[in-house]
Scaffold this motif. Structure first.
Motif, mmCIF file in Angstrom:
data_model
loop_
_atom_site.group_PDB
_atom_site.id
_atom_site.type_symbol
_atom_site.label_atom_id
_atom_site.label_comp_id
_atom_site.label_asym_id
_atom_site.label_seq_id
_atom_site.Cartn_x
_atom_site.Cartn_y
_atom_site.Cartn_z
ATOM 1 N N ILE A 1 -7.468 6.395 -20.774
ATOM 2 C CA ILE A 1 -8.211 5.955 -21.951
ATOM 3 C C ILE A 1 -7.467 4.799 -22.607
ATOM 4 C CG2 ILE A 1 -9.065 6.644 -24.221
ATOM 5 C CD1 ILE A 1 -9.312 9.483 -23.183
ATOM 6 N N PHE A 2 -8.204 3.756 -22.918
ATOM 7 C CA PHE A 2 -7.611 2.606 -23.597
ATOM 8 C C PHE A 2 -8.155 2.534 -25.024
ATOM 9 C CE2 PHE A 2 -7.336 1.648 -19.125
ATOM 10 C CZ PHE A 2 -6.077 1.068 -18.985
ATOM 11 N N ILE A 3 -7.253 2.232 -25.943
ATOM 12 C CA ILE A 3 -7.683 2.125 -27.334
ATOM 13 C C ILE A 3 -6.810 1.094 -28.039
ATOM 14 C CG2 ILE A 3 -6.158 3.899 -28.318
ATOM 15 C CD1 ILE A 3 -8.624 4.825 -29.942
ATOM 16 N N THR A 4 -7.388 0.398 -29.003
ATOM 17 C CA THR A 4 -6.662 -0.596 -29.783
ATOM 18 C C THR A 4 -6.728 -0.211 -31.259
ATOM 19 O OG1 THR A 4 -8.654 -1.969 -29.948
ATOM 20 C CG2 THR A 4 -7.129 -2.429 -28.121
ATOM 21 N N ALA A 5 -6.076 -1.024 -32.082
ATOM 22 C CA ALA A 5 -6.035 -0.709 -33.514
ATOM 23 C C ALA A 5 -6.182 -1.984 -34.331
ATOM 24 C CB ALA A 5 -4.736 -0.001 -33.876
ATOM 25 N N SER A 6 -6.781 -1.841 -35.499
ATOM 26 C CA SER A 6 -6.859 -2.917 -36.480
ATOM 27 C C SER A 6 -5.912 -2.578 -37.622
ATOM 28 C CB SER A 6 -8.288 -3.056 -37.004
ATOM 29 O OG SER A 6 -9.173 -3.407 -35.959
ATOM 30 N N PHE B 1 -2.036 -0.441 -43.157
ATOM 31 C CA PHE B 1 -3.153 0.497 -42.998
ATOM 32 C C PHE B 1 -3.693 0.312 -41.581
ATOM 33 C CE2 PHE B 1 -7.008 2.698 -43.443
ATOM 34 C CZ PHE B 1 -6.987 3.430 -44.618
ATOM 35 N N ILE B 2 -3.629 1.359 -40.769
ATOM 36 C CA ILE B 2 -3.973 1.276 -39.342
ATOM 37 C C ILE B 2 -5.198 2.136 -39.062
ATOM 38 C CG2 ILE B 2 -3.130 1.649 -36.987
ATOM 39 C CD1 ILE B 2 -0.269 1.539 -38.211
ATOM 40 N N ASP B 3 -6.213 1.535 -38.451
ATOM 41 C CA ASP B 3 -7.424 2.260 -38.069
ATOM 42 C C ASP B 3 -7.695 2.004 -36.594
ATOM 43 O OD1 ASP B 3 -10.022 3.642 -39.344
ATOM 44 O OD2 ASP B 3 -10.636 2.288 -37.748
ATOM 45 N N LEU B 4 -7.868 3.081 -35.815
ATOM 46 C CA LEU B 4 -8.118 2.928 -34.381
ATOM 47 C C LEU B 4 -9.516 2.365 -34.147
ATOM 48 C CD1 LEU B 4 -6.544 6.243 -33.034
ATOM 49 C CD2 LEU B 4 -5.455 4.039 -33.404
ATOM 50 N N ASP B 5 -9.626 1.441 -33.182
ATOM 51 C CA ASP B 5 -10.907 0.796 -32.888
ATOM 52 C C ASP B 5 -11.747 1.671 -31.954
ATOM 53 O OD1 ASP B 5 -10.075 -1.418 -34.347
ATOM 54 O OD2 ASP B 5 -9.065 -2.301 -32.607
ATOM 55 N N ARG B 6 -13.007 1.857 -32.331
ATOM 56 C CA ARG B 6 -13.985 2.590 -31.506
ATOM 57 C C ARG B 6 -13.481 3.988 -31.112
ATOM 58 N NH1 ARG B 6 -14.452 -2.805 -30.019
ATOM 59 N NH2 ARG B 6 -12.728 -2.609 -28.584
ATOM 60 N N PHE B 7 -12.794 4.638 -32.025
ATOM 61 C CA PHE B 7 -12.285 5.977 -31.720
ATOM 62 C C PHE B 7 -13.418 6.981 -31.538
ATOM 63 C CE2 PHE B 7 -10.711 10.163 -33.130
ATOM 64 C CZ PHE B 7 -9.716 10.353 -32.187
ATOM 65 N N LYS B 8 -14.515 6.790 -32.262
ATOM 66 C CA LYS B 8 -15.641 7.720 -32.166
ATOM 67 C C LYS B 8 -16.163 7.808 -30.737
ATOM 68 C CE LYS B 8 -20.155 8.757 -34.244
ATOM 69 N NZ LYS B 8 -20.875 8.855 -32.974
#
Length: 402
Positions: free
Chosen positions: A327-332, A241-248
């Protein structure tokens, strides 16, 4: 000549006015299904009133095929054949069930998670609508085939008779034959359009419109089938289950269009990590899932899960170039294994979700396996929240300043 004209008119009157309403009925039901799924998953692009309107429009097309009506400049003639009318009444009843269970899902969203019984019933009733409308369409095509056979038969007889009688009758027949050919070409084009629309509907049912990945409905069914196969073959499954961090913050700072572009690129990167026999899907918003199949033993499953999760983290780390911005983004990532972490789809998804939230609490940009400890912690938090709500409602809390 009169017989040929009658046959041509029956082809037109019996089939052409019914083809478009069936196509419209399917499209409205599909829109209603997709929009409700988006709303329940947290996407507020569509309003619930739009879903009800699409369902009402679909039911109106079904009723028009039984009683006749004029909808959006489309003059719909009622079906005359008793078998067609009986099949259409089944469609109308299925649409009523579709509306009823949609209202239940919307009013009971907490129990409509992926894999839940109510979601499975909702999807099955929707597929019943498509199946029964396709049956009506196939029956109409069968009637069309019979009429065309009759047309050819009487056409040959009339041609032979006309050649004997006079050149005038031959010319009259050929003139009508040209007009009839145009009618047949129109019907053929309508059939091709129906096939094209049906292919589009099939994609809409199983595919996420933004990322082109499989959607939640398709993934839920694939997960259930994979569990059945793994149970028979005594294999393991890996669910991530993958959720992007601080996507909002991306939507807030760069706009929703930029956020959509990020989701598209994330989808491509995820698809590039997994094997062809595995599945990556978009559940909703910035939530994705990965299903890894055909794992032989427990230790191999853990090693594979570690390897794939690391590859996903590495794949999502590089910058996303969106509208001249980096843009940089990570995932949990939360991981659950079948069968040790659950023997049904809903339990596996819930446990992977809990493991993902544990990663969020530890600082994000990482992955974690589900464990019974996480389940105990979630249970304790739930009981604590319930106790606090009860204490507040009964005024059992007091505030002191020191």
């Amino acid at each position: 000549m009169i017989s040929l004209f009658d046959t041509g008119n029956r082809i037109t009157l019996r089939n052409t006015p019914q083809i478009q309403p069936i196509l419209k009925l399917n499209m409205e039901a599909t829109y209603a299904h997709l929009w409700l799924e988006e709303i329940l998953s947290g996407d507020k692009t569509e309003q619930i009133e739009t879903v009800w309107k699409a369902m009402e429009q679909s039911s109106r097309y079904a009723h028009a095929l039984l009683e006749g009506d004029e909808i959006s400049e489309l003059h719909i003639l009622p079906l005359a054949d008793s078998l067609l009318r009986e099949a259409m009444r089944e469609v109308e009843l299925e649409l009523e069930n579709f509306r009823r269970i949609a209202e239940v899902r919307y009013s009971n969203q907490k129990n409509s998670l992926p894999g839940s019984l109510i979601e499975q019933n909702f999807d099955q009733i929707y597929l019943n609508v498509l199946e029964k409308t396709n049956r009506v369409e196939n029956l109409i095509k069968l009637r069309l085939k019979d009429d065309l056979a009759s047309f050819q038969h009487w056409g040959v007889i009339l041609l032979f008779t006309s050649m004997i009688l006079s050149v005038v009758i031959i010319r009259s027949f050929l003139s009508h034959q040209r007009r009839q050919t145009q009618q047949l070409q129109t019907l053929s084009q309508a059939q091709l359009e129906i096939q094209r629309k049906n292919a589009q509907l099939e994609d809409m049912v199983h595919q996420d419109s933004l990322t082109a990945l499989p959607n939640r409905m398709y993934f839920s069914k694939e997960l259930q089938q994979s569990i059945s196969y793994a149970t028979r073959e005594k294999q393991y499954l890996i669910l991530m289950f993958i959720d992007l961090d601080r996507f909002k913050s991306i939507n807030d700072n760069y706009g929703h269009n930029a956020g959509d572009e990020v989701l598209k690129q994330v989808a491509k990167r995820l698809a590039g990590v997994i094997r062809t026999e595995d599945i990556v899907a978009r559940l909703s918003g910035d939530e994705f899932v990965v299903l890894v199949k055909h794992q032989g033993v427990h230790n191999t499953s853990i090693d594979s899960a570690n390897h794939i999760a690391l590859k996903i983290v590495e794949a999502l780390t590089p910058a996303y170039e969106i509208y001249d911005a980096c843009i940089f983004i990570t995932a949990s990532i939360g991981i659950s294994l079948f069968p040790q972490d659950g023997e049904d789809a809903e339990t596996l998804l819930n446990n992977a979700d809990r493991a993902m939230y544990h990663v969020k609490n530890l600082g994000k940009n990482n992955f974690n396996f589900f464990s019974s400890v996480l389940n105990d912690e979630a249970s304790k938090r739930l009981h604590l929240e319930q106790d606090l709500h009860l204490a507040l409602s009964q005024q059992q809390l007091e505030l002191y300043y020191q």
